[in-house]
Design an enzyme around this catalytic site. Sequence first.
Site, PDB file in Angstrom:
ATOM      1  N   ASP A 343     -20.311  -7.319  23.219  1.00  0.00           N
ATOM      2  CA  ASP A 343     -20.450  -8.781  23.210  1.00  0.00           C
ATOM      3  C   ASP A 343     -20.854  -9.248  24.608  1.00  0.00           C
ATOM      4  O   ASP A 343     -20.971  -8.442  25.527  1.00  0.00           O
ATOM      5  CB  ASP A 343     -19.142  -9.445  22.750  1.00  0.00           C
ATOM      6  N   HIS A 669     -21.622  -0.246  18.786  1.00  0.00           N
ATOM      7  CA  HIS A 669     -21.761  -1.692  18.587  1.00  0.00           C
ATOM      8  C   HIS A 669     -22.134  -2.366  19.912  1.00  0.00           C
ATOM      9  O   HIS A 669     -21.353  -2.384  20.866  1.00  0.00           O
ATOM     10  CB  HIS A 669     -20.422  -2.237  18.084  1.00  0.00           C
ATOM     11  N   ASP A 717     -20.446   6.025  12.891  1.00  0.00           N
ATOM     12  CA  ASP A 717     -21.453   5.744  13.927  1.00  0.00           C
ATOM     13  C   ASP A 717     -22.444   4.706  13.406  1.00  0.00           C
ATOM     14  O   ASP A 717     -23.613   4.997  13.177  1.00  0.00           O
ATOM     15  CB  ASP A 717     -22.175   7.024  14.358  1.00  0.00           C
ATOM     16  N   GLU A 726     -17.376   0.669  19.133  1.00  0.00           N
ATOM     17  CA  GLU A 726     -17.923  -0.176  20.187  1.00  0.00           C
ATOM     18  C   GLU A 726     -18.009   0.634  21.486  1.00  0.00           C
ATOM     19  O   GLU A 726     -17.512   1.774  21.564  1.00  0.00           O
ATOM     20  CB  GLU A 726     -17.039  -1.423  20.381  1.00  0.00           C
TER      21      GLU A 726
HETATM   22  O1  9MR Z   1     -10.120  -2.789  23.163  1.00  0.00           O
HETATM   23  C1  9MR Z   1      -9.467  -3.898  22.545  1.00  0.00           C
HETATM   24  C2  9MR Z   1      -8.383  -3.378  21.619  1.00  0.00           C
HETATM   25  O2  9MR Z   1      -7.380  -2.709  22.356  1.00  0.00           O
HETATM   26  C3  9MR Z   1      -7.788  -4.542  20.826  1.00  0.00           C
HETATM   27  O3  9MR Z   1      -6.882  -4.033  19.864  1.00  0.00           O
HETATM   28  C4  9MR Z   1      -8.898  -5.344  20.151  1.00  0.00           C
HETATM   29  C5  9MR Z   1      -8.391  -6.551  19.371  1.00  0.00           C
HETATM   30  O4  9MR Z   1      -7.797  -7.495  20.200  1.00  0.00           O
HETATM   31  O5  9MR Z   1      -9.835  -5.793  21.103  1.00  0.00           O
HETATM   32  C6  9MR Z   1     -10.469  -4.761  21.814  1.00  0.00           C
HETATM   33  O6  9MR Z   1     -11.292  -5.340  22.760  1.00  0.00           O
HETATM   34  C7  9MR Z   1     -12.478  -5.981  22.348  1.00  0.00           C
HETATM   35  C8  9MR Z   1     -12.471  -7.369  22.966  1.00  0.00           C
HETATM   36  O7  9MR Z   1     -11.465  -8.139  22.378  1.00  0.00           O
HETATM   37  C9  9MR Z   1     -13.820  -8.066  22.891  1.00  0.00           C
HETATM   38  N1  9MR Z   1     -14.863  -7.228  23.416  1.00  0.00           N
HETATM   39  C10 9MR Z   1     -14.945  -5.940  22.743  1.00  0.00           C
HETATM   40  C11 9MR Z   1     -13.654  -5.179  22.914  1.00  0.00           C
HETATM   41  C12 9MR Z   1     -13.745  -3.772  22.321  1.00  0.00           C
HETATM   42  O8  9MR Z   1     -13.779  -3.740  20.958  1.00  0.00           O
END
Ligand code: 9MR
Length: 750
Positions: A343, A669, A717, A726
Amino acid sequence: MKRRRNAVLGCVVVLAVAASGGVVSSAAHADEVELIANGTFDDGTAPWWSTPNVRVTGVDGRLCAEVPAGTVASYDAIVGLDAVPLVAGERYRLTFSASADAARQPRVLVQLPVDPFTPYVEVRPQLGATPVDVRHTFTSTVDLPAAQVQFQLGGAAEAWTFCLDDVSLLRGVGPDIHQPDTGPRVRVNQVAYLPHGPKNATVVTTAVTALPWRLNNARGVAVATGRTRPRGVDQSSGQNVHSVDFTRYVAKGAGYTLVVDGETSHPFDISSAAYERLRVDALKFYYTQRSGVAIREDLRPGYGRPAGHVDVAPNRGDRAVGCAPGACAYTLDVTGGWYDAGDHGKYVVNGGISAYQLMNLWERTTLSRTGEPRRLGDRNLALPESGNGVPDVLDEARWQQEWMLKMQVPAGQPLAGMAHHKVHDVAWTGLPLMPHQDPQPRQLYPPSTAATLNLAATAAQAARVFQRHDRTFARRNLAAARAAWAAALAHPAAYAPAESVGGGPYDDTEVSDEFYWAAAQLYLTTGERQFRTYLLASPLHRADVFEPGGFFWRDVAALARLDLALVPNGLPDRGRIRASVLTAADRYLATQSHHPYGVPYAPAGNVWEWGSNSAILNNAVVLAAAFEIGRQERHRTGAIQAMDYILGRNALNQSYVTGYGELFAKNQHSRWYANQLDMTLPHPPNGTLAGGPNSNIQDPVAQERLAGCVAQFCYLDDIQSWSTNELTINWNASLASVASFVADQDDGRG
Ligand code: 9MR
């Protein structure tokens, strides 16, 4: 061409496919209904239509379309079919076979037939001369009695020919459970074992007694033999497995294979060379995550792009970003930093552990007896800053740290000294979307205690590691760290909410570990009594801070403990602190030796967490630290062996690092490495780690395709599987740390 199964406007019987590799297959569905008229093109091409500029012919039982030169928009040339009914809540499967006489990527849509032509389904297959079988299952969100199926073929300057066959849209299908192609049942590190390092493999087999194994060199000549060790059913995969230990074979070379139970593994090297590349690639990842600056094509061929979020339309940030209406009376210039992940958000909490781990990688390398700081020196990452006399890894970390400083509430404002939790779009955007094309307004989110302590920790650490390179920067960081620490003490319970739109929450309501981490960094840098007193009084100082699931952005007490153990300091109980790291490492080793895939990770209830690859690597970071402290071979061996899992010795038989191994993750992602959706965009750069198996599969694609998955199998994937696949700045930091440690060991005896 005739369909392989009877599927023309009636009921279809589909045989259940036998489950393999721990994945449950889709059940047969008796109620499937075909909605496509003449999708086989056996009797001409009617009732399919095309735009007048496209010449459609029936060729050998296929539909072929000649697309003229010079079309611009995808809808400038269309082949379509009308009157396809969709019912909300029903599940459909669209399949077809298509080819093109040049590399092309049409848009295939199921959409509203009239203005505004809303697309409800979009597939973007990458076509070439060999026909590609496309399959896409979806649940309709709308009732549409007469939708259109469109193959949009416009957008290419040159004329080309598109051919289509076996188009089917079935209603009432069962879930489309992913059947991973797991290849040979002998699972190895597909990249390399160190010549004098551990060499272990895992074999998936029904056999319950030991099997003979053979190690072949590149010419197919057996160079070592032995017998497997039956390990029973592995909980993390549900498979019956054996393990193989061929550590005693030490000859360098490429193209080795391991043969067991009639199966031959993917080839691998016995060499340290790949780890030298990997430590560099894992760190080069960060430059292309930079926000607020153009990425230079000469430094990253194939990855150059304009600066993102510098207030050039359609961007609306980050030069003067305000808070939610009424929440603050100022705007901040928060340009720069790294995009967090796929993102366009930038988050102080996760940004903190990421910058920390890069600075820490440098600091630990300089303190370590096996460390090779010159391999992390100036000019090794091809950065704009290369040649400035500062190690490139610090230049890269500074890019983020400068941004962290910008997130601090300015003096004179309410909550001065605290850090805003994050800055991101006010609504979620779709994929693909280049950073400079993001049209969403940006917003600063309220300061939080956790973000403030992340700033205090990294700024205190920066004050220490930059002292030799740039005293002014070091001083600026120390002042920011002190202000942040004081502000956090004054506001110890300002928590970011778990609800979040347009970006991730990074919520955390237990911040005693962040206090401990920040105090540790401030103490290590200043040696001051106030921080020492805080540390010694913290309940965490004596607690067991090394969780089975590993440290991560929300759980950072281990970071403090590791640095208090490794960075010279005057704490009275330093011996006990160091011993606690050895105890934790031995626990991770016990987990690893029980695990037939050699993974030092056993989360409670076998629930693999979001970003499990990073958790596994962070446990290896603890093992590496233990090796520094105690110089015991078993800890070094454990850290090196953890890498095998990441690079292919796993249930899916794939590497999770782009560009490394025979079969590797490449559709992580990301809004800009979105090759899967738009073939003109690149895959993620080599050295990018995928998040990895996540038992909780929070995204809809994983929920559809991985339903019922067992831990290691909860991974796809696919660019849309944001909860399993991601890429992030914190996960790549874990990879860089361990890759660098492994590279430092040279042939394994470093
Ligand atoms: O890495 C994060 C994970 O530990 C959490 O459980 C999750 C939900 O809150 O969010 C992950 O972080 C994401 C972030 O919120 C937004 N950017 C992408 C991150 C990786 O998926």
